[in-house]
Write an enzyme that holds these catalytic residues in place. Structure first.
Site, PDB file in Angstrom:
ATOM      1  N   ASN A 144      35.012 -10.159  16.203  1.00  0.00           N
ATOM      2  CA  ASN A 144      34.559 -11.455  15.685  1.00  0.00           C
ATOM      3  C   ASN A 144      34.996 -12.536  16.674  1.00  0.00           C
ATOM      4  O   ASN A 144      36.157 -12.923  16.713  1.00  0.00           O
ATOM      5  CB  ASN A 144      35.191 -11.692  14.302  1.00  0.00           C
ATOM      6  N   LYS A 186      34.169 -15.578  16.701  1.00  0.00           N
ATOM      7  CA  LYS A 186      34.251 -16.914  16.089  1.00  0.00           C
ATOM      8  C   LYS A 186      33.474 -17.925  16.952  1.00  0.00           C
ATOM      9  O   LYS A 186      32.431 -17.577  17.495  1.00  0.00           O
ATOM     10  CB  LYS A 186      35.711 -17.306  15.867  1.00  0.00           C
ATOM     11  N   GLU A 237      41.169  -8.827   4.502  1.00  0.00           N
ATOM     12  CA  GLU A 237      41.727  -9.747   5.498  1.00  0.00           C
ATOM     13  C   GLU A 237      42.691 -10.720   4.823  1.00  0.00           C
ATOM     14  O   GLU A 237      42.261 -11.773   4.316  1.00  0.00           O
ATOM     15  CB  GLU A 237      40.594 -10.551   6.139  1.00  0.00           C
ATOM     16  N   SER A 262      45.253 -10.344  12.815  1.00  0.00           N
ATOM     17  CA  SER A 262      46.187 -10.098  13.913  1.00  0.00           C
ATOM     18  C   SER A 262      46.231  -8.636  14.364  1.00  0.00           C
ATOM     19  O   SER A 262      47.282  -8.093  14.678  1.00  0.00           O
ATOM     20  CB  SER A 262      47.593 -10.586  13.547  1.00  0.00           C
TER      21      SER A 262
HETATM   22  P1  PGA Z   1      42.561 -12.472  14.275  1.00  0.00           P
HETATM   23  O1  PGA Z   1      41.263 -12.802  13.411  1.00  0.00           O
HETATM   24  O2  PGA Z   1      42.402 -11.055  14.767  1.00  0.00           O
HETATM   25  O3  PGA Z   1      42.571 -13.478  15.374  1.00  0.00           O
HETATM   26  O4  PGA Z   1      43.722 -12.578  13.353  1.00  0.00           O
HETATM   27  C1  PGA Z   1      40.742 -11.874  12.509  1.00  0.00           C
HETATM   28  C2  PGA Z   1      39.597 -12.440  11.766  1.00  0.00           C
HETATM   29  O5  PGA Z   1      39.498 -13.665  11.614  1.00  0.00           O
HETATM   30  O6  PGA Z   1      38.722 -11.699  11.317  1.00  0.00           O
END
Ligand code: PGA
Length: 247
Positions: free
Chosen positions: A8, A10, A165, A211
């Site tokens: 992802n 983002k 999540e 994370s």
């Molecule tokens: P992250 O994001 O791996 O940076 O914690 C995970 C997510 O938002 O799905």
């Protein structure tokens, strides 16, 4: 079954060229035994599909719940399918918290995706830090699942991937321990048994996000036995993502 590794991205990176560089550096993943899916910003999608569509599978990070019409700025599931994406993330906690999305809207999105396309929806659920501290994790998961899966029939639920999540683990570097992940998975399976039945509950893929990094991926997929991961920050770092995706 293949593990599902979702990147992802983002609202990153800023430029198509940077995204191309990451994908080029990850070409080795075309041989991976896992199912890798890249979810870049939707505006870059057609570009990446043209250059990397034969190497990788792509998805998007959100969609709207109408097929077409006067909904300025929105994109429908059918449009997403039409450009060649295969997956769509729904109900990410950043959508819920920053853009005020609620379970009802998420439910409408899932229904529209399942009714009008062959896309695989990835439904994100998870408790925030306060809810965890107040021992509300399982009731929050129950409420989110019941609401988001409202009126989704038995024959369609198997297409949905559920991403557990915990909000406190997203982008913080603090990930859920094996115990916490296993407990959450068990509670999701139980909820699916209650809403549907055991046979269906066993078939729904449940992945973890928050994370994820090269150090914890083995624990998540092999010890906590999750069906895959949703990776944010590390998915933009080719070396890290390569280790995660090849686990
Ligand atoms: P992250 O994001 O791996 O940076 O914690 C995970 C997510 O938002 O799905």
């Amino acid at each position: 079954m293949k593990k599902l590794i979702i990147a992802n991205w983002k609202c990153n990176p800023e430029k198509i060229k940077e995204g191309e560089k990451i994908l080029r550096l990850l070409k080795n993943l075309t041989e991976s035994k896992n199912q890798i899916v890249f979810c870049p910003p939707t505006i870059f999608l057609s570009h990446f599909l043209a250059s990397f569509g034969s190497d990788f599978v792509f998805g998007v990070q959100n969609c709207y719940f109408e097929e077409k019409g006067a909904y300025t700025g929105e994109i429908s599931p059918k449009m997403i399918e039409d450009v060649g994406a295969k997956y769509v993330i729904v109900g990410h906690s950043e959508r819920r918290n920053i853009f005020d999305e609620n379970d009802d809207q998420i439910n409408k999105k899932l229904i529209k995706i399942l009714e009008t396309t062959k896309l695989t929806p990835i439904l994100c659920i998870g408790e925030n830090g306060e809810e965890r501290a107040n021992e509300k994790t399982f009731s929050v998961l129950g409420m989110q699942l019941n609401n988001c899966l409202n009126k989704i029939p038995k024959d369609k639920i198997k297409r949905i991937v559920i991403a557990y999540e915990p909000v406190w683990a997203i982008g913080t570097g603090i990930y859920a321990t094996e115990d916490k992940i296993s407990e959450a998975k068990l509670s999701i399976v139980k909820l699916l048994c209650d809403i549907y039945n055991e046979e269906i509950a066993k078939k729904v893929r449940i992945i973890y996000g928050g994370s994820v990094n090269p150090e914890n991926i083995d624990m998540i997929v092999n010890k906590a036995n999750m069906d895959g991961v949703l990776v944010g920050g590390s998915s933009l770092k080719p070396k890290e993502f390569s280790i995660i995706a090849n686990t």
